[in-house]
Write an enzyme that holds these catalytic residues in place. Sequence first.
Site, PDB file in Angstrom:
ATOM      1  N   ASP A  29       0.800  -1.168  -0.042  1.00 20.83           N
ATOM      2  CA  ASP A  29       0.048  -0.011   0.035  1.00 20.83           C
ATOM      3  C   ASP A  29       0.823   1.447   0.051  1.00 20.83           C
ATOM      4  O   ASP A  29       0.410   2.228  -0.690  1.00 20.83           O
ATOM      5  CB  ASP A  29      -1.092   0.077   1.244  1.00 20.83           C
ATOM      6  CG  ASP A  29      -0.260  -0.087   2.511  1.00 20.83           C
ATOM      7  OD1 ASP A  29       0.903  -0.535   2.570  1.00 20.83           O
ATOM      8  OD2 ASP A  29      -0.963  -0.208   3.478  1.00 20.83           O
ATOM      9  N   THR A  82       1.405  -7.823  -1.378  1.00 23.57           N
ATOM     10  CA  THR A  82       1.495  -7.858   0.198  1.00 23.57           C
ATOM     11  C   THR A  82       0.999  -9.231   0.250  1.00 23.57           C
ATOM     12  O   THR A  82      -0.136  -9.554   0.289  1.00 23.57           O
ATOM     13  CB  THR A  82       0.926  -6.686   0.703  1.00 23.57           C
ATOM     14  OG1 THR A  82       0.780  -6.998   2.176  1.00 23.57           O
ATOM     15  CG2 THR A  82      -0.562  -6.857   0.470  1.00 23.57           C
ATOM     16  N   ARG A 121       0.019  -6.769  10.197  1.00 26.13           N
ATOM     17  CA  ARG A 121      -0.041  -5.533  11.010  1.00 26.13           C
ATOM     18  C   ARG A 121      -1.465  -5.055  11.324  1.00 26.13           C
ATOM     19  O   ARG A 121      -1.749  -4.775  12.541  1.00 26.13           O
ATOM     20  CB  ARG A 121       0.656  -4.270  10.212  1.00 26.13           C
ATOM     21  CG  ARG A 121       0.708  -2.974  11.179  1.00 26.13           C
ATOM     22  CD  ARG A 121       1.742  -1.892  10.525  1.00 26.13           C
ATOM     23  NE  ARG A 121       2.015  -0.905  11.348  1.00 26.13           N
ATOM     24  CZ  ARG A 121       2.647   0.359  11.180  1.00 26.13           C
ATOM     25  NH1 ARG A 121       3.280   0.452  10.189  1.00 26.13           N
ATOM     26  NH2 ARG A 121       2.481   1.292  11.999  1.00 26.13           N
ATOM     27  N   ASP A 139       0.100  -9.514   3.302  1.00 28.05           N
ATOM     28  CA  ASP A 139      -0.857  -9.603   4.395  1.00 28.05           C
ATOM     29  C   ASP A 139      -2.314  -9.312   3.492  1.00 28.05           C
ATOM     30  O   ASP A 139      -3.358  -9.236   4.290  1.00 28.05           O
ATOM     31  CB  ASP A 139      -0.614  -7.965   5.032  1.00 28.05           C
ATOM     32  CG  ASP A 139       0.659  -8.032   5.954  1.00 28.05           C
ATOM     33  OD1 ASP A 139       1.212  -9.095   6.285  1.00 28.05           O
ATOM     34  OD2 ASP A 139       0.857  -6.989   6.075  1.00 28.05           O
TER      35      ASP A 139
END
Length: 453
Positions: free
Chosen positions: A139, A170, A216, A172
């Site tokens: 991002d 990512t 995160r 994530d």
Amino acid sequence: MVNALATPQKPITNIKRVAMLFSGGPAPAANAVIGSAAIAFSQNDIEVLGIRHGYSHLMKYTPEEPLREGHAYRVLHRNDMELVRGSAGIIIGTARANPGKLLKTEEDLKDAEKTAPLKTVYEALRSLQVDALVSIGGDDTLTTAAKFKLYQDRVLKDEPRIAVVHLPKTIDNDYQGIDFTFGYFTAVEMLATQVRNLLADAKAAGTYYLVQVMGRKAGWLAYGAAIAGEAALVIGLEDIPAEWWKKEVTVNPRTGKEVIDEGTGKPQIRDVIDVRAMAERIADTIIARKKEGKAYGVVVLAEGMGEYFPLEELHKCVSEDEFAVLEPDSFGHFPISQIKFTGRVARLVNQALADRGEKPLKINALQFGYEVRCHRPTAFDIILGSQLGVGAYRALAEKGLNGVMVSVGGDLNLLYPTFEELIDMSKLRAKERLVAPQCDFHQLARYLEYPVS
């Protein structure tokens, strides 16, 4: 009749040279993206420069110190890309250098000092006669790509424009505009294998494992690892109920002093989690499993929760030396990569069990993370990454697009959401995508866990 075996026609395009860079943390299938993009561009007579180590060399450019081939970049030839797409690592390297970090609002584009790093990047790319930039990253990198386009649109006058296309990366998986990013399923596969191995170990020894997994803000990795690895329970930051949230004054461990908010001049207040309440919820699952004859298991926690531990709890997670060098960022958050909190949570879980008259358990605390980022990619991630890489070529050369991210939908059909759709323009930040509580993916884990009363 269309010939299904025909080679796609070469488009008419003014793009002759493309720069491609990778920024931020590694992800499996990075080379599938890079290699497929290089193949598509170079076999259609568009030269591809692989910029080495993200923006780091571009930001150091001066006319007196030109960018050198083999040091700052390498030419990516089609013939060199064989067996690259399925390989581990990143053939052009990566870095976290960020030329757009000084820009917080569109108004900052009027500040020559704040736009100076973007100006340097532009001049560096033009020194190589680059017509288009393909950025690959998370991002922050998407935000940088959008800022680079804004800089050209709002600041440059008659200078040539460098088209910008971004490819989402990512593990994530916290990206607006694409359902699953490349490398996510490879990372989940490796994490799930580790969780399953721990489950077998826990069953054999009659113990529990408490595992901290990367992520995160978004719990996609934690949930994927828990579902595929058959964990007893998974908790992400998105799961924290309102009653678990508290507030405290931010204190800098290094100085022992309260952190003063620059905007208000008052002590900074940070949001924190009631860690004991989380431990009680884990104890609920342990007791529920025990009633079913299962005195063992694996619990997965998303590491992002560590940012919101009260300072008193953080102090109990790390050594005195580690605690003394913790430094809060401008939001009062502490660096989660330096905080292994599962040991502290394990002790609190045993305290919660003791308070209910249960015997203490052996709970082993582990942290998973960096070992998954450069794993050899699965076939799905190679295919997804390859489609995104070819999508960069199709966006720029075939469709003449600028200021878009390459995405996929349905049968991996290519989509091209614009930067304006993906960026919060008031903050110049990419919109995040969390695991929505009660969505079907989230609820999948709840259906597979032992119910608690």
